[in-house]
Motif scaffolding. Structure first.
Motif, PDB file in Angstrom:
ATOM      1  N   LYS A   1       0.845  -1.199   0.000  1.00 16.83           N
ATOM      2  CA  LYS A   1       0.000   0.000   0.000  1.00 16.83           C
ATOM      3  C   LYS A   1       0.871   1.236   0.000  1.00 16.83           C
ATOM      4  CE  LYS A   1      -2.767  -0.647   3.561  1.00 16.83           C
ATOM      5  NZ  LYS A   1      -3.855  -0.817   4.513  1.00 16.83           N
TER       6      LYS A   1
ATOM      7  N   SER B   1       5.111   2.709   1.153  1.00 17.83           N
ATOM      8  CA  SER B   1       6.459   2.358   1.566  1.00 17.83           C
ATOM      9  C   SER B   1       7.178   3.588   2.095  1.00 17.83           C
ATOM     10  CB  SER B   1       7.197   1.783   0.354  1.00 17.83           C
ATOM     11  OG  SER B   1       8.565   2.058   0.436  1.00 17.83           O
TER      12      SER B   1
ATOM     13  N   SER C   1      10.484  -0.486   4.713  1.00 22.56           N
ATOM     14  CA  SER C   1       9.387  -0.263   5.642  1.00 22.56           C
ATOM     15  C   SER C   1       8.122  -0.112   4.807  1.00 22.56           C
ATOM     16  CB  SER C   1       9.729   0.992   6.428  1.00 22.56           C
ATOM     17  OG  SER C   1       8.581   1.621   6.839  1.00 22.56           O
TER      18      SER C   1
ATOM     19  N   SER D   1       3.622  -0.897   4.296  1.00 23.22           N
ATOM     20  CA  SER D   1       2.335  -1.384   4.796  1.00 23.22           C
ATOM     21  C   SER D   1       1.685  -2.151   3.646  1.00 23.22           C
ATOM     22  CB  SER D   1       1.462  -0.238   5.288  1.00 23.22           C
ATOM     23  OG  SER D   1       1.222   0.653   4.232  1.00 23.22           O
TER      24      SER D   1
ATOM     25  N   TYR E   1       5.924  -2.012  16.080  1.00 22.64           N
ATOM     26  CA  TYR E   1       5.318  -1.788  14.758  1.00 22.64           C
ATOM     27  C   TYR E   1       6.073  -2.664  13.767  1.00 22.64           C
ATOM     28  CZ  TYR E   1       3.266   2.128  17.197  1.00 22.64           C
ATOM     29  OH  TYR E   1       2.577   2.886  18.109  1.00 22.64           O
TER      30      TYR E   1
END
Ligand SMILES: [Zn+2]
Length: 628
Positions: A174, A176, A212, A214, A229
């Motif tokens: 979704k 980054s 990193s 989602s 997280y």
């Protein structure tokens, strides 16, 4: 004399006399035990895995090496690399041996040469590319190909460029972050790799290696960082008839191969690959004269001499643990500890200690191999120790090495008649080419050096050497400290080769660098913890001696697998199947194993099965509808 005092003295006299008697009885017991140890014969354990003939295995090995992919042939996998890019080079060096050792038919393709036509010639595509701009022409064809049933793996996190972002919808990303994240420990969200759920695995050499990101809801995350997280580390996504796997780990050293192998196995409906199936425990410098070294921590913790400590504490613990878990020990004998490298190699006349330990180990199903006449690595004057080993010397000539080897072989054969000396471990894991050639003149069939090399260490793969037919059976982990790096390497190899190889030295307990200060109680509890982790996570693994492991490596290395997908599953044809073959089979999605012919099986993680083949054709049927 007052009554009270006399009584006390009388009591003391009785006490001393009692101590003397107890001492005498103990001495007699020790003498009796030593005699018993000497006279009770050992026998080779029944059902022991034998070595295949050297000539035949070398012939088949060379035959297999000459086979190559034919043009236009359907491949299991295409590995796309970016020549000249450092990360891509490292990824290729990591992934090529993984694919080769999984016995997959694969080809390496530079990113500039990837075309839609080449996609149609492979089932799986691995992108080991840093700059996706070089792929911009084929991004759309890749998407279409995946939708239609192709399987795509991203091997490591690339540079987040516009070209890479055009793949986000396919990969389930979704969003980054712009900077890479440090993953300090791995957490398994499901029963994916064998041993994964036992704990979180800290990464000792972590650096910002992972993107990193989602993810969309339809991504299945298998591994993530152990953080508040969490960063997704390995995930899978079903796309139309195909699948996508993103391996966001970014650590591409040899110690982490098992993670990339496991990630690869998530592609498509199923994945099957040969494994060794063996756990071996080596004890270097054993039996041997009492180790030299600083006994300070032993006298700190025990009221014993170093010699007594080894007999009464160390060996009891090491032996009993092996008995408790039913694994044989492989000991590597040293005749004496001089630095002699020429002249007459005198026979060590003090054999009671060596014969006591050796016989006990052999009777428990263990094996004795050779470490050396003394601890001088088999190197000639042309070898450079790079000032790392002050006490080591080079041998002046091959003839001197030959003489010393002859002495230690004669000595060992005298002490343990009937033992075939097949396993060699190089002192300090140092061995020269010339030393190896000289070992070929002896009964040695397998060399167990190390898997993860550094400095001067002799690094190996699990294989039959094509050059000389010796079987390389490297040790993956060592010692009693067993820190984070060793545990990750152990987890990795358990899942890649289904193997565990560990070595310990008696003198680890004396050496500060190997954890002596922690004390034997703590060191032993860590060693026990490893053994518990191994057999607790993986009760299916076989415990083998060093030469048995070599036999297992021979069969594994020679085995070739042809896979053909059928309506209901997979049919495997095994080439060079002798008397045993082991495979790991992963079923993906919610596929459930229905039946297997030509093999028995056992579940080792969710959707992961260990197959013990009983024929050269194996038919696997599976169905969609929930893993058992
Ligand atoms: Zn040693």
């Amino acid at each position: 004399m007052p009554e009270k005092k006399r009584k006390r003295q009388k009591g003391r006299g009785f006490y001393l006399g009692g101590m003397f008697l107890i001492g005498l009885v103990l001495c007699l017991i020790v003498v009796a035990l030593t005699l018993v140890q000497r006279s009770v014969p050992y026998t080779v354990r029944e059902g022991r895995l034998a070595l295949l003939s050297e000539e035949e295995s070398l012939r088949l090995k060379r035959l297999a090496e000459t086979r190559s992919v034919r043009p236009g042939e359907m491949k299991d996998c295409l590995l796309v690399t970016e020549p000249g890019d450092e990360a891509s080079e490292q990824a290729r060096e990591c992934m090529e041996p993984i694919l080769a050792q999984m016995k997959l038919l694969f080809e390496v393709c530079p990113s500039g040469e990837l075309t839609a036509a080449r996609l149609s010639e492979c089932r799986n595509l691995i992108l080991a590319v840093t700059q996706y701009q070089s792929l911009s022409e084929v991004i759309d064809p890749i998407k279409t190909w995946v939708e239609a049933g192709g399987n795509l793996m991203i091997l490591y996190p690339p540079e987040v460029s516009g070209a890479f972002m055009t793949l986000f919808d396919l990969l389930g990303i979704k969003d980054s972050g712009s900077e890479n994240q440090m993953v300090e420990a791995l957490h398994f969200t499901r029963d994916f790799m064998i041993g994964g759920l036992a704990r979180n695995y800290a990464i000792s050499d972590a650096y910002p290696s992972s993107l990193s990101v989602s993810l969309t809801e339809d991504c299945e995350v298998y591994v993530e960082s152990a953080a508040d997280y969490p960063v997704p580390v390995i995930w899978r996504r079903q796309v139309g008839a195909g699948t996508v796997v993103v391996d966001n780990f970014g650590m591409l050293d040899k110690a982490y191969r098992g993670f990339h192998c496991a990630a690869y196995s998530l592609l498509g409906e199923s994945c099957v690959y040969p494994v060794i199936n063996g756990a071996s425990f080596y004890v270097d410098d054993f039996p041997a004269p009492v180790p030299e070294g600083d006994g300070a921590y032993i006298s700190r913790d025990y009221d014993l001499s170093v010699d007594e400590f080894y007999t009464q504490v160390w060996w009891n613990d090491v032996y009993n643990l092996a008995q408790e878990y039913g694994f044989p020990l492989t000991a590597l004998l040293i005749e004496e500890y001089s630095d002699q490298v020429e002249g007459n190699f005198d026979r060590n006349g003090d054999t009671s200690r060596l014969s006591y330990f050796g016989n006990m180990l052999l009777r428990a199903g263990g094996e004795i191999g050779v470490h050396g006449y003394n601890h001088m690595p088999l190197v000639l004057p042309n070898f450079d120790y790079q000032d790392k080993f002050d006490t080591y010397r080079q041998w002046p000539s091959p003839e001197e090495i030959r003489k010393a080897l002859k002495e230690v072989f004669d000595f060992t054969e005298n002490l343990f008649p009937g033992q075939e000396l097949q396993v060699y471990v190089p002192p300090s894991n140092i061995l020269s080419r010339e030393g190896r050639e000289l070992l070929r003149e002896t009964s040695i069939r397998t060399i167990a050096s190390i898997y993860l090399g550094s400095n001067l260490a002799y690094e190996q793969e699990f294989e039959i050497s094509e050059a000389d037919g010796i079987i390389d059976t490297p040790r993956v982990i060592s010692g009693y400290v067993l820190g984070d790096y060793m545990m990750l390497a152990a987890l990795s190899e358990l899942n890649f080769h289904f193997v565990s190889t560990h070595f310990q030295h008696p003198d680890d307990v004396l050496d500060e660098e190997r954890g002596a200060e922690l004390g034997w109680a703590e060191l032993f509890s860590r060693y026990r913890g490893y053994v518990q982790w191994l057999y607790g996570s993986c009760p299916a693994i076989r415990s083998l001696t060093g030469s048995e492991l070599a036999g297992a490596v021979q069969r594994y290395d020679l085995l070739q697998v042809s896979r053909s997908e059928t309506e209901e599953g997979l049919t495997l044809s095994l080439e060079n199947y002798f008397d045993e073959a082991w495979l790991l089979l992963r079923l993906n999605g919610d596929r459930r194993l229905e039946s297997v012919s030509g093999a028995t099986y056992r579940q080792v993680a969710n959707g992961l099965y260990l197959l013990s083949c009983t024929a050269d054709t194996v038919v696997i049927r599976y169905q969609e509808g929930g893993n058992s």
